[in-house]
Each structure stands twice: as structure tokens, then as C-alpha cells.
Design a protein around this motif. Structure first.
Motif, PDB file in Angstrom:
ATOM      1  N   ILE A   1       4.180 -55.812 -27.423  1.00 32.00           N
ATOM      2  CA  ILE A   1       4.825 -56.841 -28.239  1.00 32.00           C
ATOM      3  C   ILE A   1       3.809 -57.868 -28.695  1.00 32.00           C
ATOM      4  O   ILE A   1       2.763 -58.043 -28.032  1.00 32.00           O
ATOM      5  N   PRO A   2       4.029 -58.515 -29.838  1.00 32.10           N
ATOM      6  CA  PRO A   2       5.099 -58.211 -30.786  1.00 32.10           C
ATOM      7  C   PRO A   2       4.752 -56.986 -31.619  1.00 32.10           C
ATOM      8  O   PRO A   2       3.602 -56.549 -31.626  1.00 32.10           O
ATOM      9  N   GLN A   3       5.705 -56.451 -32.321  1.00 27.75           N
ATOM     10  CA  GLN A   3       5.416 -55.315 -33.187  1.00 27.75           C
ATOM     11  C   GLN A   3       4.855 -55.782 -34.523  1.00 27.75           C
ATOM     12  O   GLN A   3       4.213 -55.006 -35.234  1.00 27.75           O
TER      13      GLN A   3
ATOM     14  N   ALA B   1       3.594 -49.245 -29.053  1.00 30.02           N
ATOM     15  CA  ALA B   1       4.141 -49.194 -30.404  1.00 30.02           C
ATOM     16  C   ALA B   1       3.206 -49.808 -31.444  1.00 30.02           C
ATOM     17  O   ALA B   1       3.325 -49.530 -32.635  1.00 30.02           O
ATOM     18  N   GLY B   2       2.274 -50.623 -30.981  1.00 33.88           N
ATOM     19  CA  GLY B   2       1.328 -51.249 -31.897  1.00 33.88           C
ATOM     20  C   GLY B   2       1.796 -52.612 -32.359  1.00 33.88           C
ATOM     21  O   GLY B   2       3.007 -52.884 -32.431  1.00 33.88           O
ATOM     22  N   THR B   3       0.855 -53.486 -32.658  1.00 32.86           N
ATOM     23  CA  THR B   3       1.131 -54.782 -33.267  1.00 32.86           C
ATOM     24  C   THR B   3       0.485 -54.796 -34.644  1.00 32.86           C
ATOM     25  O   THR B   3      -0.747 -54.713 -34.748  1.00 32.86           O
ATOM     26  N   GLN B   4       1.325 -54.871 -35.659  1.00 35.93           N
ATOM     27  CA  GLN B   4       0.805 -54.930 -37.022  1.00 35.93           C
ATOM     28  C   GLN B   4       0.499 -56.372 -37.369  1.00 35.93           C
ATOM     29  O   GLN B   4       1.373 -57.238 -37.312  1.00 35.93           O
ATOM     30  N   VAL B   5      -0.745 -56.636 -37.703  1.00 37.98           N
ATOM     31  CA  VAL B   5      -1.202 -57.995 -37.972  1.00 37.98           C
ATOM     32  C   VAL B   5      -1.444 -58.181 -39.469  1.00 37.98           C
ATOM     33  O   VAL B   5      -2.197 -57.416 -40.083  1.00 37.98           O
TER      34      VAL B   5
END
Lengths: 114, 111
Positions: free
Chosen positions: B7-9, B103-107
Motif C-alpha cells: 500500500i498504497p496502490q 500489487a505495486g505502488t503507482q507513483v
């Protein structure tokens, strides 16, 4: 670090056909892996391919659908068989020199099934 | 089975701000790895943490491994537009090399 190439980089295929994806590593590696990644999603491991042994498949993936070859320490192929639109995804191969080392990924193959 | 939660995603950051992404496992990990995937690219290895409580730094990136080896974090200071991408943690528990990706964090970075 290993440099990995994949072929093809992308393809559009018809339902019911098969596609073989090639993965070439620029150095000898013990372990190679095949992943699937839907756009915007995480990576899902399909199977682990070690030279000289049968590939080990993850739950939900079977050899009949995703046959894998690993003829030597620098090359592997993944075949997506009897494709359906649900197989549309990005397929990535990776390599590692040992079980606990980092993985190096290829650029991926973007597959679209119509 | 092993599960790695992240988290966060999604993280929207103003350039110059700091942010942190967190990774938690239901199982004690032998090691945790972090990868960065730029838009349209493939995952690129950043770091591996092995020891309990380990902290590693790469310029503006600080990686931590929890004392119980069940959680990890990535902290980026003074975010730049080059930090855009998705950051994945990946935990490992068994001996044959399987990585369990979060799930990964998209920045997304706005100037």
C-alpha cells in the motif's frame, strides 16, 4: 547484470492459435522464470524453468496450455497454446543466477488475442 | 499461502515532496526485493534486503526491512519526475527462487 531479449515484442493472434515466445539471456543463468502481467497489474508467475528439468508450474497454469522449453543455460521458450482473448497480456521472462539473487527481466511480449 | 500486500496502490506526489510505500507479508520472509517499472517498461531491480532491521540507501531512496522480516518500506525524499513509475516489493520464502510480488505502488509526480 544480465541482459535479456524477448521475441516477438508484440503480436496480434487469432483465437485458437498458438504463439511461442523466445527469451535469450546474454550469460549463463541457473534459473529462468515466466510471468504474466495485465496492464496496470502486478506480476503473476507462470512457471520456473531450470535447465535439465521439467518446468515447475504455479497454481492455475498447466503444461498443456503453457509448454516451456529450456534447452540450455541461456535460452527458454514459452508457448501460449489454443489462445483465447483471456490470454491477452504482457508476458515477461526473467533470469536469476541463484535462488535468492535478484531477477533481471526481459522487455516483455505484448500479446493480443482476437 | 504466502501473500505480500503493498500500500498504497496509487500515490500522487508533488515534485519535491517525500512519500513512502509499504509492504507486508503474512509469512516471515527470507528476503525482500524492490523493483521499479517505468510506464511501458519492464521491472528493474532496485535492492534486496536480507537481514532483520536492515536499512539501505540509494541516493534519495531508503529501504527498510522490519525486525520480524514481515514488512518493508521504501521512502523517497524530494521526489523528482524521474521517480515516476510503479514500485513493486517482492518477498521470497522458499529455496527455489519464487518471488511473491506485491500489487505495486503507482507513483505519479506533478511538477
Amino acid at each position: 547484470s544480465a541482459v535479456i531479449s524477448q521475441k516477438p515484442s508484440r503480436d496480434i493472434c487469432q483465437r485458437g492459435t498458438s504463439l511461442t515466445i523466445q527469451c535469450q539471456v546474454d550469460s549463463q543463468v541457473t534459473m529462468m522464470f515466466w510471468y504474466r502481467q495485465q496492464p496496470g497489474q502486478s506480476l503473476t508467475l507462470i512457471a520456473t524453468a531450470n535447465q535439465g528439468s521439467e518446468a515447475t508450474y504455479e497454481s492455475g497454469f498447466v503444461i498443456d496450455k503453457f509448454p516451456i522449453s529450456r534447452p540450455n543455460l541461456t535460452f527458454s521458450t514459452l508457448t501460449v497454446s489454443n489462445m483465447s482473448p483471456e490470454d491477452s497480456s504482457i508476458y515477461l521472462c526473467s533470469s536469476a543466477t541463484s535462488s535468492y539473487n535478484e531477477q533481471f527481466f526481459g522487455p516483455g511480449t505484448r500479446l493480443t488475442v482476437l | 499461502g504466502q501473500q505480500v500486500m503493498q500500500i498504497p496502490q496509487y500515490q500522487h506526489v508533488q515534485e519535491g515532496e517525500d512519500f513512502t510505500t509499504y509492504c507486508n507479508s503474512s509469512t516471515t520472509l527470507s528476503n525482500i526485493q524492490w523493483y521499479k517499472q517505468r510506464p511501458g517498461g519492464h521491472p528493474v531491480f532496485l535492492i534486496q534486503l536480507v537481514k532483520s532491521g536492515e536499512v539501505k540507501k540509494q541516493k534519495r531512496l531508503t529501504f527498510q526491512f522490519g525486525e520480524a522480516k514481515k514488512n518493508s518500506s521504501l521512502h523517497i525524499t524530494a521526489t523528482q519526475t524521474t521517480d515516476v513509475g510503479t514500485y513493486f516489493c517482492a518477498g521470497q520464502t522458499d529455496s527455489w527462487g519464487k518471488l511473491q510480488f506485491g500489487a505495486g505502488t503507482q507513483v505519479v509526480v506533478t511538477p
